[in-house]
Design an enzyme around this catalytic site. Structure first.
Site, PDB file in Angstrom:
ATOM      1  N   ARG A   1     -23.881   8.150  29.965  1.00 41.32           N
ATOM      2  CA  ARG A   1     -22.858   7.530  30.810  1.00 41.32           C
ATOM      3  C   ARG A   1     -23.440   6.474  31.734  1.00 41.32           C
ATOM      4  NH1 ARG A   1     -21.108  11.446  34.465  1.00 41.32           N
ATOM      5  NH2 ARG A   1     -23.062  12.468  34.025  1.00 41.32           N
TER       6      ARG A   1
ATOM      7  N   LYS B   1     -28.024  27.993  35.797  1.00 35.27           N
ATOM      8  CA  LYS B   1     -26.731  27.463  36.238  1.00 35.27           C
ATOM      9  C   LYS B   1     -25.713  28.589  36.303  1.00 35.27           C
ATOM     10  CE  LYS B   1     -26.352  22.699  34.513  1.00 35.27           C
ATOM     11  NZ  LYS B   1     -25.627  21.880  33.523  1.00 35.27           N
TER      12      LYS B   1
END
Length: 153
Positions: free
Chosen positions: A90, A41
Protein backbone atom coordinates in the site's frame (compact mmCIF):
# COMPACT_ATOMS: atom_id res chain seq x y z
CA UNK A 1 0.78 -26.43 -11.18
CA UNK A 2 1.53 -22.84 -10.08
CA UNK A 3 0.41 -22.49 -6.45
CA UNK A 4 0.62 -19.21 -4.52
CA UNK A 5 0.05 -18.40 -0.89
CA UNK A 6 -1.46 -15.09 0.20
CA UNK A 7 -0.65 -14.98 3.92
CA UNK A 8 -2.05 -12.60 6.50
CA UNK A 9 -4.08 -12.25 9.64
CA UNK A 10 -7.20 -11.02 7.80
CA UNK A 11 -8.54 -9.61 11.06
CA UNK A 12 -10.83 -8.65 9.35
CA UNK A 13 -10.57 -9.21 5.60
CA UNK A 14 -10.89 -5.83 3.83
CA UNK A 15 -11.75 -4.68 0.34
CA UNK A 16 -8.03 -4.00 -0.13
CA UNK A 17 -7.23 -7.69 0.55
CA UNK A 18 -9.94 -8.75 -1.89
CA UNK A 19 -8.62 -6.42 -4.59
CA UNK A 20 -5.08 -7.84 -4.31
CA UNK A 21 -6.41 -11.40 -4.41
CA UNK A 22 -8.76 -10.85 -7.34
CA UNK A 23 -5.84 -9.42 -9.32
CA UNK A 24 -3.51 -12.28 -8.31
CA UNK A 25 -5.86 -15.20 -9.01
CA UNK A 26 -5.48 -15.15 -12.84
CA UNK A 27 -1.69 -15.46 -12.46
CA UNK A 28 -1.83 -18.86 -10.73
CA UNK A 29 -3.51 -22.24 -10.97
CA UNK A 30 -4.37 -22.16 -7.28
CA UNK A 31 -4.21 -19.49 -4.57
CA UNK A 32 -4.28 -20.47 -0.92
CA UNK A 33 -5.30 -17.74 1.49
CA UNK A 34 -3.31 -18.55 4.60
CA UNK A 35 -4.58 -17.17 7.87
CA UNK A 36 -1.55 -17.09 10.08
CA UNK A 37 -1.82 -17.53 13.81
CA UNK A 38 0.40 -14.90 15.40
CA UNK A 39 0.99 -15.47 19.10
CA UNK A 40 2.29 -11.91 19.55
CA UNK A 41 -0.95 -10.30 18.30
CA UNK A 42 -4.24 -10.27 20.15
CA UNK A 43 -6.84 -11.16 17.52
CA UNK A 44 -10.08 -9.19 17.28
CA UNK A 45 -11.98 -11.95 15.44
CA UNK A 46 -11.43 -15.62 16.14
CA UNK A 47 -9.72 -17.72 13.49
CA UNK A 48 -12.90 -19.63 12.60
CA UNK A 49 -14.81 -16.39 11.88
CA UNK A 50 -11.98 -15.04 9.70
CA UNK A 51 -11.88 -18.31 7.74
CA UNK A 52 -15.66 -18.26 7.35
CA UNK A 53 -15.52 -14.67 6.04
CA UNK A 54 -12.84 -15.45 3.47
CA UNK A 55 -14.64 -18.58 2.30
CA UNK A 56 -17.83 -16.53 1.86
CA UNK A 57 -16.04 -13.80 -0.11
CA UNK A 58 -14.33 -16.27 -2.46
CA UNK A 59 -17.06 -18.94 -2.64
CA UNK A 60 -17.44 -18.26 -6.37
CA UNK A 61 -13.82 -19.07 -7.25
CA UNK A 62 -12.71 -22.69 -7.44
CA UNK A 63 -9.04 -21.65 -7.66
CA UNK A 64 -9.11 -20.22 -4.12
CA UNK A 65 -8.70 -22.24 -0.94
CA UNK A 66 -8.62 -20.91 2.64
CA UNK A 67 -6.40 -22.50 5.29
CA UNK A 68 -4.99 -21.66 8.69
CA UNK A 69 -1.42 -22.19 9.79
CA UNK A 70 1.01 -21.60 12.60
CA UNK A 71 4.75 -21.11 12.41
CA UNK A 72 6.97 -19.88 9.61
CA UNK A 73 5.12 -18.85 6.48
CA UNK A 74 7.80 -20.34 4.21
CA UNK A 75 7.35 -23.70 5.95
CA UNK A 76 3.62 -23.51 5.26
CA UNK A 77 4.44 -22.72 1.60
CA UNK A 78 6.51 -25.89 1.43
CA UNK A 79 3.73 -27.91 3.08
CA UNK A 80 1.12 -26.83 0.50
CA UNK A 81 3.50 -26.86 -2.46
CA UNK A 82 3.40 -23.09 -3.04
CA UNK A 83 6.37 -21.70 -4.94
CA UNK A 84 5.02 -18.13 -4.73
CA UNK A 85 3.98 -15.82 -1.93
CA UNK A 86 1.70 -12.88 -2.74
CA UNK A 87 2.10 -9.68 -0.74
CA UNK A 88 0.10 -6.48 -1.08
CA UNK A 89 1.91 -3.14 -1.01
CA UNK A 90 0.00 0.00 0.00
CA UNK A 91 2.78 2.42 0.93
CA UNK A 92 6.54 2.91 0.75
CA UNK A 93 6.82 1.72 4.35
CA UNK A 94 4.91 -1.46 3.40
CA UNK A 95 7.43 -1.99 0.62
CA UNK A 96 10.42 -1.62 2.96
CA UNK A 97 8.89 -4.03 5.49
CA UNK A 98 7.81 -6.58 2.87
CA UNK A 99 11.17 -6.38 1.09
CA UNK A 100 12.98 -7.27 4.33
CA UNK A 101 10.60 -10.18 4.97
CA UNK A 102 10.97 -11.40 1.37
CA UNK A 103 14.75 -11.31 1.62
CA UNK A 104 14.70 -13.29 4.89
CA UNK A 105 12.24 -15.79 3.40
CA UNK A 106 14.50 -16.16 0.35
CA UNK A 107 17.48 -16.83 2.63
CA UNK A 108 15.46 -19.55 4.40
CA UNK A 109 13.85 -21.13 1.33
CA UNK A 110 15.29 -19.80 -1.96
CA UNK A 111 12.74 -21.70 -4.08
CA UNK A 112 9.84 -19.53 -2.86
CA UNK A 113 9.43 -16.29 -4.77
CA UNK A 114 7.66 -13.26 -3.28
CA UNK A 115 5.32 -11.42 -5.63
CA UNK A 116 4.38 -7.84 -4.70
CA UNK A 117 1.10 -6.41 -5.95
CA UNK A 118 0.61 -2.69 -5.45
CA UNK A 119 -2.82 -1.70 -4.15
CA UNK A 120 -5.09 0.50 -6.19
CA UNK A 121 -5.01 4.12 -4.97
CA UNK A 122 -8.53 3.94 -3.55
CA UNK A 123 -7.52 1.09 -1.23
CA UNK A 124 -4.12 2.32 -0.05
CA UNK A 125 -5.48 3.79 3.19
CA UNK A 126 -7.44 0.68 4.20
CA UNK A 127 -5.74 -1.52 6.77
CA UNK A 128 -7.12 -4.19 9.06
CA UNK A 129 -5.57 -2.36 12.02
CA UNK A 130 -7.52 0.83 11.30
CA UNK A 131 -10.72 -1.10 10.53
CA UNK A 132 -10.39 -2.99 13.86
CA UNK A 133 -9.99 0.32 15.67
CA UNK A 134 -13.14 1.68 14.05
CA UNK A 135 -15.00 -1.54 14.98
CA UNK A 136 -13.80 -1.38 18.61
CA UNK A 137 -15.27 2.11 18.80
CA UNK A 138 -18.58 1.08 17.23
CA UNK A 139 -17.93 2.92 13.96
CA UNK A 140 -19.42 1.97 10.61
CA UNK A 141 -16.94 -0.16 8.64
CA UNK A 142 -19.22 -1.20 5.77
CA UNK A 143 -17.33 0.84 3.19
CA UNK A 144 -14.07 -0.97 4.02
CA UNK A 145 -15.27 -4.59 4.10
CA UNK A 146 -16.65 -6.88 1.41
CA UNK A 147 -20.39 -7.38 1.93
CA UNK A 148 -19.98 -11.11 2.58
CA UNK A 149 -17.55 -10.39 5.43
CA UNK A 150 -19.65 -7.58 6.91
CA UNK A 151 -22.70 -9.86 6.94
CA UNK A 152 -20.76 -12.30 9.18
CA UNK A 153 -19.73 -9.74 11.82
Amino acid sequence: MKIALFPGSFDPVTKAHVDILRRAIPLFDKVVIGIGLNSTKAAFLNIERRKEMLEAVFSDDSKVEVATYEGLTVEFCKKIGAAYMIRGIRTVSDFEYEKAIAQMNHALVPEIESIFIVSKPGYSSISSTIVRDIMRNNGDVRQFLPKEAFDLL
